[in-house]
Design an enzyme around this catalytic site. Structure first.
Site, PDB file in Angstrom:
ATOM      1  N   GLU A  42       0.454  -4.042  -4.686  1.00  0.00           N
ATOM      2  CA  GLU A  42       0.250  -2.875  -3.902  1.00  0.00           C
ATOM      3  C   GLU A  42      -1.264  -2.642  -3.614  1.00  0.00           C
ATOM      4  OE1 GLU A  42       0.811   2.106  -3.858  1.00  0.00           O
ATOM      5  OE2 GLU A  42       2.153   0.943  -5.066  1.00  0.00           O
ATOM      6  N   GLU A  58      -5.676   6.705   0.694  1.00  0.00           N
ATOM      7  CA  GLU A  58      -4.767   7.998   0.420  1.00  0.00           C
ATOM      8  C   GLU A  58      -5.726   9.158   0.572  1.00  0.00           C
ATOM      9  OE1 GLU A  58      -1.726   6.867  -2.992  1.00  0.00           O
ATOM     10  OE2 GLU A  58      -3.589   5.793  -3.273  1.00  0.00           O
TER      11      GLU A  58
END
Length: 336
Positions: A214, A219
């Protein structure tokens, strides 16, 4: 066109100028100066490859070398994202579900949130019906003047039970069914929303449905305005455990100003960029073998991701993740 304004016209003119500019040779060794437009080719400054899987911050004084890339995917959101065929509004993962199961019925919520994370939203779109037998017509995607807003809002009381008692309705877009790529540069130009429980993200997963690997390109920590996180996740083949390495970065105006957040995934290193300047890198871990697809979403509530928290009475009733464009580039064959 009815409803057009000066900002929309200006963006159209900028696109025309970009096309003209792409016919001219690029200056070697530098990223494009005008990051507001999506050039067909870019050149990034890439730091010397690290020697191990310990991520490091990249300093302005670090040695870099130019890397040339050409564009392979682009959406500047001049139309609704579900009208282009580029995006799906739900997870697919590795399961070959019947198509109808993505659009409603018990269990359909499994593809529209990640319960393990403690998320308190469900991702909807106009076709989704939840437990109802017909679509609810909920649309979290708004487009205005070439900017996509993924909007999270409190679930109407009358729809709580139909939507599996989630506190918010929000949106997710993935390219798993339309676009994936091995290696290259992947970028979003966006504003990062803030507030208790607010968790915007732009990230990538392997197209084979496995996890990890990932790449979390960006974020946001909703309770910490101006704070963004860039992280790599992989599985240690010796221990079998998932490992992660990344950094927080501060951009005080991130919620009010568009910035570019990107990741370069190459055979020997992963480099994170802010406004096309290298910010951190890591030696490409084991397991990054399959093409990856892009995901952009606005979650609400987080059990493990610090700085987000659970939604409460202080959380915004409505919050928008504004996205100007998303692009992908492939490394030129004569380059790295």
């Amino acid at each position: 066109m009815p409803g057009s304004n000066i900002a929309g016209i200006a963006k159209l003119i900028a696109k025309v100028l970009t096309i003209v500019g792409c016919l001219m040779p690029l200056a070697p060794g530098f990223a494009q100066d005008n990051v507001n437009t999506p050039p067909a080719q870019i050149t990034l400054q890439v730091p010397t490859a690290p020697v191990d899987e310990q991520c490091r911050r990249v300093e302005a004084t670090d040695l870099t070398s130019p890397l040339s890339l050409h564009r392979t995917f682009h959406d500047d959101f001049d139309q609704h994202p579900l009208s282009s065929g580029k995006w799906e509004p739900h997870y697919a993962g590795g399961a070959a579900w019947p198509q109808a199961q993505y659009w409603g019925g018990d269990g359909s919520d499994l593809k529209r949130k990640t319960s393990y994370n403690g998320e308190q939203q469900i991702y909807v779109d106009p076709r989704y019906g939840g437990r109802a037998t017909t679509p609810l017509g909920l649309d979290p995607f708004k487009v205005q003047n070439g900017v996509l807003s993924i909007v999270a809002s409190r679930t109407p009381a009358a729809l709580k039970a139909v939507l599996f008692n989630n506190e918010y309705v929000s949106g997710i877009l993935t390219t798993q069914s339309s676009f994936s790529q091995k290696y290259g540069y992947f970028e979003i130009r966006a504003k990062i929303p803030v507030g208790t429980g607010v968790w915007p993200a732009f990230w990538m997963l392997a197209n084979d449905g496995g996890w990890p690997p990932e790449l979390d390109v960006m974020e946001g920590r909703g309770q910490q305005p101006g704070d963004l996180v860039m992280t790599t996740h992989w599985r240690n083949r010796t221990t079998g455990l998932v490992q992660s390495c990344g950094f927080d970065f501060s951009r005080p105006d991130a919620s009010s100003t568009f910035h570019d957040y990107g990741v370069l995934w190459a055979r020997d290193q992963v480099v994170y960029f802010i406004d096309r300047k290298p910010a951190a890198d890591i030696k490409t871990p084991v397991g990054f073998d399959d093409p990856m697809y892009m995901i952009v979403n606005l979650a609400m509530g987080a059990k493990y991701f610090k700085g987000v928290g659970f939604v409460d009475g202080m959380s915004p009733d409505t919050v928008a993740f504004e996205i100007d464009r998303i692009s992908a580039y492939q490394i030129d064959p004569y380059s790295k």
